[in-house]
Design an enzyme around this catalytic site. Structure first.
Site, PDB file in Angstrom:
ATOM      1  N   LYS A 107       0.823  -1.232   0.000  1.00 27.87           N
ATOM      2  CA  LYS A 107       0.000   0.000   0.000  1.00 27.87           C
ATOM      3  C   LYS A 107       0.838   1.255   0.000  1.00 27.87           C
ATOM      4  CE  LYS A 107       0.304  -1.608   4.278  1.00 27.87           C
ATOM      5  NZ  LYS A 107      -0.012  -2.833   4.939  1.00 27.87           N
ATOM      6  N   GLU A 131      -5.316  -6.015  -4.525  1.00 24.13           N
ATOM      7  CA  GLU A 131      -6.440  -6.211  -3.591  1.00 24.13           C
ATOM      8  C   GLU A 131      -5.963  -6.288  -2.138  1.00 24.13           C
ATOM      9  OE1 GLU A 131     -10.048  -6.639  -4.121  1.00 24.13           O
ATOM     10  OE2 GLU A 131      -9.755  -6.226  -1.998  1.00 24.13           O
ATOM     11  N   GLY A 136      -6.428  -6.387   4.254  1.00 22.09           N
ATOM     12  CA  GLY A 136      -5.943  -7.765   4.389  1.00 22.09           C
ATOM     13  C   GLY A 136      -6.777  -8.749   3.584  1.00 22.09           C
ATOM     14  N   GLU A 192       3.518  -3.559  10.693  1.00 28.84           N
ATOM     15  CA  GLU A 192       4.498  -3.313   9.634  1.00 28.84           C
ATOM     16  C   GLU A 192       5.899  -3.526  10.207  1.00 28.84           C
ATOM     17  OE1 GLU A 192       3.479  -2.461   6.344  1.00 28.84           O
ATOM     18  OE2 GLU A 192       1.721  -3.181   7.385  1.00 28.84           O
ATOM     19  N   ASP A 203      -0.103   3.970   8.037  1.00 28.10           N
ATOM     20  CA  ASP A 203      -0.564   2.794   7.288  1.00 28.10           C
ATOM     21  C   ASP A 203      -2.044   2.976   6.892  1.00 28.10           C
ATOM     22  OD1 ASP A 203      -0.207  -0.312   6.699  1.00 28.10           O
ATOM     23  OD2 ASP A 203      -2.081  -0.068   7.801  1.00 28.10           O
ATOM     24  N   LYS A 207      -3.920   3.506   3.097  1.00 31.19           N
ATOM     25  CA  LYS A 207      -5.103   2.757   2.657  1.00 31.19           C
ATOM     26  C   LYS A 207      -6.237   3.705   2.262  1.00 31.19           C
ATOM     27  CE  LYS A 207      -3.760  -1.242   5.404  1.00 31.19           C
ATOM     28  NZ  LYS A 207      -3.721  -1.772   6.771  1.00 31.19           N
ATOM     29  N   GLY A 305      -2.494 -10.364   8.801  1.00 32.25           N
ATOM     30  CA  GLY A 305      -2.207 -11.776   9.077  1.00 32.25           C
ATOM     31  C   GLY A 305      -1.858 -12.520   7.808  1.00 32.25           C
TER      32      GLY A 305
HETATM   33  N1  HSE Z   1       0.132  -3.467   9.480  1.00 30.16           N
HETATM   34  C1  HSE Z   1      -1.084  -3.623   8.761  1.00 30.16           C
HETATM   35  C2  HSE Z   1      -2.237  -3.657   9.747  1.00 30.16           C
HETATM   36  C3  HSE Z   1      -1.038  -4.889   7.952  1.00 30.16           C
HETATM   37  O1  HSE Z   1      -1.985  -3.844  10.932  1.00 30.16           O
HETATM   38  O2  HSE Z   1      -3.377  -3.458   9.339  1.00 30.16           O
HETATM   39  C4  HSE Z   1      -2.131  -5.037   6.971  1.00 30.16           C
HETATM   40  O3  HSE Z   1      -2.138  -3.993   6.043  1.00 30.16           O
END
Ligand code: HSE
Length: 416
Positions: A107, A131, A136, A192, A203, A207, A305
């Site tokens: 991402k 995707e 996830g 991450e 993060d 997204k 995960g």
């Molecule tokens: N580090 C991210 C989270 C992983 O915890 O959502 C999935 O994108």
């Protein structure tokens, strides 16, 4: 011999090893459903870990040279699961230029360099799918790019970071400290490599850049997302919010304002306990969509995960397999729309406010506070309450006339 979709794999960590496993387990099902044999044929060896056992188990070759994957005529797709910008950007660009389709969960890269990479893919006549970059295991991007084509989305918001939702759950339900909750999230493989991106909301902001494009057709950058993380969020405020009837969740939101412009934000928000998003626990994500046609809908599932994220990666591979079967190349999204951006701080909303009661300039609470409830917390001598709708900018100005407290906490309140 039937059709094949040969994969070159970059990255054999948490998600990469999950992809090996899911592909092996689902090989026959994918063949039966697409008519194509999808298999990893070669992977870039890791300089940090010996992956020869994984390669032997799943029957693929290893190479030390990334270019060997991009220049291999038998490879159709490069799956990039290294993460971060460098060297992933150079790898993906080289793969696309060599007419390989690319599937990635990256991402950071898509949110910062997506348009440039998509332009390379288009020129080369190949697809770039991602995707797994949002939510996830949740099927969100393809849902937006197909099912919502005949609809008009007015808001998309929800929990898009598994690590922080896991931490908030463990801190409130099990009384874990911030540090212990973060260590557990890291141990479970949700965070991450640098968890700063999780806890500071970065993060989630990446997204939201991607979701904004899919929901509204608008290309934005991470600088357009008003971003706040969970660092510095006190358990006392979470507990106080609960007594007011709310759960505190890190919410990413892209929403149309009354004048048709768009605000995009990430931050801790008070979610009414009876809202579906308030019930989402641990590493689970939930994305709520408001639209003119469907009205309200929500996708929910594991947002991080190994196996769930790997399944999303394999779902992209399955679409590529079907495309190969039908002899077509499909872009992930073709939605472009120019929309003005507004500043979230200037849009009115109710707010939760808490501050030290010792720094108050007057005796009575001013009328503009219009607290639903006022609480005097004996333990740490704080006042907490909820305001009437006003912009955060206006609220900050008003608070400055009322208190000298340096520890003011202001959190948005989501309406029911
Ligand atoms: N580090 C991210 C989270 C992983 O915890 O959502 C999935 O994108």
């Amino acid at each position: 011999m039937g059709k094949r979709l040969n994969i070159g794999l970059l990255g054999m960590g948490v998600v990469g090893s999950g992809v090996c496993q899911v592909l092996a387990e689902q090989k026959e099902a994918i063949l039966a459903r697409t008519g194509v044999n999808v298999q990893i044929t070669k992977a870039l060896a890791s300089p940090y870990e010996d992956k020869s056992a994984l390669a032997a188990k799943y029957g693929f070759a290893l190479t030390n040279e990334a270019n060997e994957l991009f220049e291999d005529e038998t490879i159709d797709v490069i799956v990039e699961l290294i993460g971060k910008i460098d060297p992933a950007k150079a790898f993906i660009s080289a793969a696309l230029e060599n007419k390989k389709h690319v599937v990635t969960a990256n991402k950071d890269l898509i949110a910062t360099h997506g348009p440039e990479l998509l332009a390379i893919a288009e020129k080369a006549g190949v697809s770039l799918y991602y995707e797994a970059s949002v939510g996830g295991g949740i099927p969100i991007l393809r849902t937006l790019s197909t099912h919502y084509l005949p609809d008009t989305i007015t808001g998309i918001f929800g929990i898009v970071n598994g690590t922080t939702n896991y931490m908030l759950t463990k801190m409130t339900e099990d009384g874990l400290t911030y540090e212990d909750a973060l260590s557990q999230a890291q141990a479970k493989g949700f965070a991450e490599s640098d968890p700063t991106n999780d806890v500071d909301g970065i993060d989630a902001a990446y997204k939201m850049v991607i979701l904004t494009k899919f929901a509204f057709g608008k290309t934005i950058s991470i600088d357009d997302v008003a971003t706040k993380g969970i660092r510095g969020l006190a358990v006392a405020d979470i507990k106080q919010a609960q007594t007011f009837g709310y759960e505190v969740k890190l919410i990413g939101a892209a929403q149309k304002t009354v004048d048709g412009s768009l605000t995009v934000s990430v931050g801790p928000v008070l979610v009414p306990k009876n809202h579906a998003l308030a019930t989402i626990q641990n590493e689970f994500n939930g994305i709520f969509i408001e639209s003119e046609g469907i009205d309200q809908s929500m996708v929910y599932g594991p947002g991080a995960g190994s196996r769930p994220t790997a399944t999303s990666v394999v779902a992209d591979l399955t679409v590529l397999a079907k495309n190969k079967s039908y002899g077509i190349v499909e872009p992930f999204l073709t939605f472009e729309k120019e929309t003005a951006l507004a500043t979230v701080r200037e849009v009115p909303s109710r707010h939760y406010v808490s501050f030290s009661s010792q720094e108050i300039k007057g005796n009575a609470l001013p009328e503009w506070f219009a607290f639903e409830q006022t609480v005097f917390n004996e333990a740490d001598q704080r006042i907490a309450g909820i305001t009437n709708p006003m912009s955060e900018k206006e609220l900050t100005e008003k608070l400055a006339t009322y208190t000298d407290a340096q520890d003011i906490q202001i959190l948005k309140v989501m309406e029911e």
